[in-house]
Design an enzyme around this catalytic site. Sequence first.
Site, short mmCIF file in Angstrom:
data_model
loop_
_atom_site.label_atom_id
_atom_site.label_comp_id
_atom_site.label_asym_id
_atom_site.label_seq_id
_atom_site.Cartn_x
_atom_site.Cartn_y
_atom_site.Cartn_z
CG HIS A 53 -1.80 1.04 1.27
ND1 HIS A 53 -3.08 1.14 0.38
CD2 HIS A 53 -1.81 2.33 1.89
CE1 HIS A 53 -3.75 2.13 0.66
NE2 HIS A 53 -3.30 2.94 1.39
CG HIS A 99 -10.15 3.81 2.05
ND1 HIS A 99 -10.98 4.39 3.29
CD2 HIS A 99 -8.86 4.32 2.52
CE1 HIS A 99 -10.10 4.72 4.31
NE2 HIS A 99 -8.96 4.60 3.71
#
EC number: 6.3.5.3
Length: 793
Positions: A53, A99
Site C-alpha cells: 500500500h 479504500h
Amino acid sequence: MIKSKDYLVDYNVELALKKEGLTKADYIEICNRLKRSPNRTELGMFGVMWSEHCCYRNSRSLLSNFPTTGKNILVGPGENAGVVDLGEGQRLAFKIESHNHPSAIEPFQGAATGVGGILRDIFTMGARPIALLNSLRFGPLDTPINVGLLEGVVSGIAHYGNCVGVPTVGGEVAFDKSYSGNPLVNAMALGIMETKEIVCSGAKGIDFPVIYVGSTTGRDGMGGASFASSELTQASIDDRPAVQVGDPFLEKGLIEGCLEAFKTGYVVAAQDMGAAGLTCSCSEMAAKGGVGIELDLDLVPAREKNMTAYEFLLSESQERMLFVVEPGKEELIMNKFRKWGLQAKVVGKVLEENIVRVIHEKQIVVNLPADSLAEDTPVNKHELLEEPPGFIKDHWKWDETSLPKVSIKGVHFKENNTILDWNQIILRLLDDPTIASKRWIYNQYDYQVQNNTIIAPGIGDAALIRLREIENQNQNSNRGIAAVVDCPNRWVALDPERGAIAAVAEASRNISCVGAKPLAVTDNLNFSSPEDPIGYWQLAKACKGLSKACVVLETPVTGGNVSLYNETALPNGLKQPIQPTPVVGMIGLIQDINSATRQGWKDQGDQIYLLGTSIDPSILNNQNISLAATSYLENIYGLKTGRPPLIDLEFEKLVQLFLRESIANNLIKSAHDISDGGLVIGLAESCISSGLGIECNLPEIDNRLDKLLFAEGGSRVLVSVSPNNIHNIKNSLNNFNIANSEQISFNYLGTVTDNKYFQININQTKIIDLSVNEITNKFERSIPRRINSTIVS
C-alpha cells in the site's frame, strides 16, 4: 533468524513479523541496513512503510513504464496529486485512490474516510477541491450482505462529500459475483490551485519547525496500510481498529486553514497523514527532501490516554497533516488553524542527517534512516508468465458460431423450442444493474453544491464543471473541466491488455463526447494477489495496455494508486479473486461550456448517425467489434467468455478529434459513446435521457443480427444532427478523412421523434417496438427493485 547478541530483541520476532506483514527476508534486510535489530516500534514502522500500500513493492517496476510527461504536466507521480496546466493562469490538481479493504469491513466509515483522504491529497498541494467522482464495484444485489455494502458505501460517500461541501459529480458502478465480500471503492478528486506555488512534500531547512495540524491522534486505523496489503479473511471482520473514523466538518476547516496558511508563503512543505499516519508523513517528507525529521510524540495532541509510541506512529486518525514552516512563523501559521477549531502544535524539527528520530516520554524510541523507510524500499520480483494462462486461452477459442440461431423475430433456443424476442432482450439488458440507471446512488450525493456543475450525473458521458476565476467566484467563465472514471472489468478479466486499452479509450471517448479535449490520467489498479502467477500476469498485461493507450491518446499518467490482494478467503480454503479492475480517471478541458453536448436527443426531427467504426456488414465480420465479452452474452446466455476486440488507437484518436471539432463548431447536438450493451442499448439510453423517441432503419445483415444490435468494441459514437447541418458535417468529415488518409464512417440510422416510442426496423420490418416509458421504467427501477426485494426477503 540472526543469533548474534547484538541482535537480541524483547519480542517474538516471528509473531511480530506476521502481525506487520513482513517476511523473514525483510527482517534480515532491516537488520543488515541498521547493523542492529529494530525495536518493536521500529519494526511496526517498517511494516507499514514496506507494505504494498505504501511502497508498491510488487508493482513499482510496472508503473515505471507509464508515460508521465507532457506539455501540460506540471507535477507527475510522486507527490500527493498530479497537477496539470489549464492555461490562462489556472492549474488543476487531481488524483484517484482506493479504500477497498476498510469499506469491506465498515462500509460507511471506510467509504467516508476514502473521500476525506483523497480530498486531503488535493488541498495539500494548494488546490481548492471542486469535484469528486467514484468508481464502485459490488457483488450481485441478491444477498443482504451485498446490499448492505452498497448502502453503507454510498451513504458514507454522500455523508462526507455533502458535509464538506464538495460536489460528487460523476462515477461508475458495476456488479459481479467476484466482488462479493470485497467491494471496490475508488474515490477521485479534482481541485483548482489557489496558491502561486505548488506545495510539495519534501522537507527542507535545517532546524525548521515541524508543525502538526488538524484533529487529535487516537487508536483508530491502527495498521491500516498493512491491513490494506493483505487478503480479506473471516478474521478481518473483527479488525475494526484498522478502519478510520472521519469528521467532514473538521476537514472543511482543515481545507480553509491549509489554503490560508499556504498563501502566506511561509509553509515550506506539507504532507497529509493518510496510510501509516505519522510514520509515513515524517519519513516521506524527510526522504523526499534529503533531510531528517525529529518528532516528539509527547507534544502530539492525543485523543486517548496512555498511548504508546507504536500507537502514535501507526494510528491513521483522520484529518491530520504535518507542515514544515519557516522559523519565527510558527504562531502565524498555527493561528490559521486555531481559528477553525483545529489542533496546531510544533512537534519537531528538520534535521541535517537523513534520519527519522522519534522521542516518547523523554526517550529516543526510534532512530531510523528515512530513505530506508520511504525511498530505498524493497521490490519484489515476479516471474511473468510467457503465455496466457490456460483458462484464458480457452476463453479466446470461443466464437459466435456456438450461439443459437437468430432471426428477425429474436433468438431461437432449440433445446426448449422457444424464441426470445428482441424487445425482451433489450428489457433484460436494461435491467442489468451494471447497465441500468444509477439514480438511486447519485441522488444521495449533492452534485450541485458550489454551483459549478454543468453536466450532472446521468445526463452526459462525462461530468462537466465550470472553471471560475479564483479571485472572483461570481464571475462566469466559459471554460470547463470534464472528468470521468472508467473500467470495462469484464473485458479486462478476459484479456487484461485489451481491456486496459479499452478503459483508456472509453474514458477519452467519454471526455470527447461532451466536447472536451482529454488531458491526463490518474489510475487505480485494483487486482488480486501478485504472488499468484495469474494475478501478476493480469497486473503486468493491464499496465502494458494502459501505457500503450496513454501514449497514443496523449494522456500522460500523473499518479494514482495500486490496490492488490483484493480477494476473499472462502470457507473451503480457496480464494476468490476479484475481476482485475484497472480504473482510469481522466480529465479534459473544454473552451466553451455552452457548446458542450449531452447524451440525450435534443429535438424532434434531428437525424441520428453512427460516427466512427461502420455498421457495414463487412466491418461487422472483422475483429473491431464482437459479441465476445459482451453484456449481451452474459445476460442472455450466462456466458463470460471470448476475446474482447482490440481497439485501434490511432483510429480512435481521429474519431475523437473529429467529434470534438464538430461539437465546437455546433454541428452536433448530442453525443453518446457505444460501450456496454452495444448499439441498441446506446440508442435506448439516449431516449431515456431525453424522453424522446426514435425510429431507426438498420441495414440487413446476412449473418448474425444480434451482432449488429449488441456487439461491443470499435470506436463508435451516436450523434444527432439538425437536418440543416447534415451537408456541413458530411462535407467536414470528407475533408477530414482526406487530410488524415482515414475512413471514418458516418452511417445514417434514423430520426428523433416525439411519439415516445423506441422503434428499430430491419429492411422495413419492425423488430423492436417499445414505449420510451417502458424502457425508462425498466432502466430506472433495476437497482431500487433489487434492494427492496432483498431487504424484504
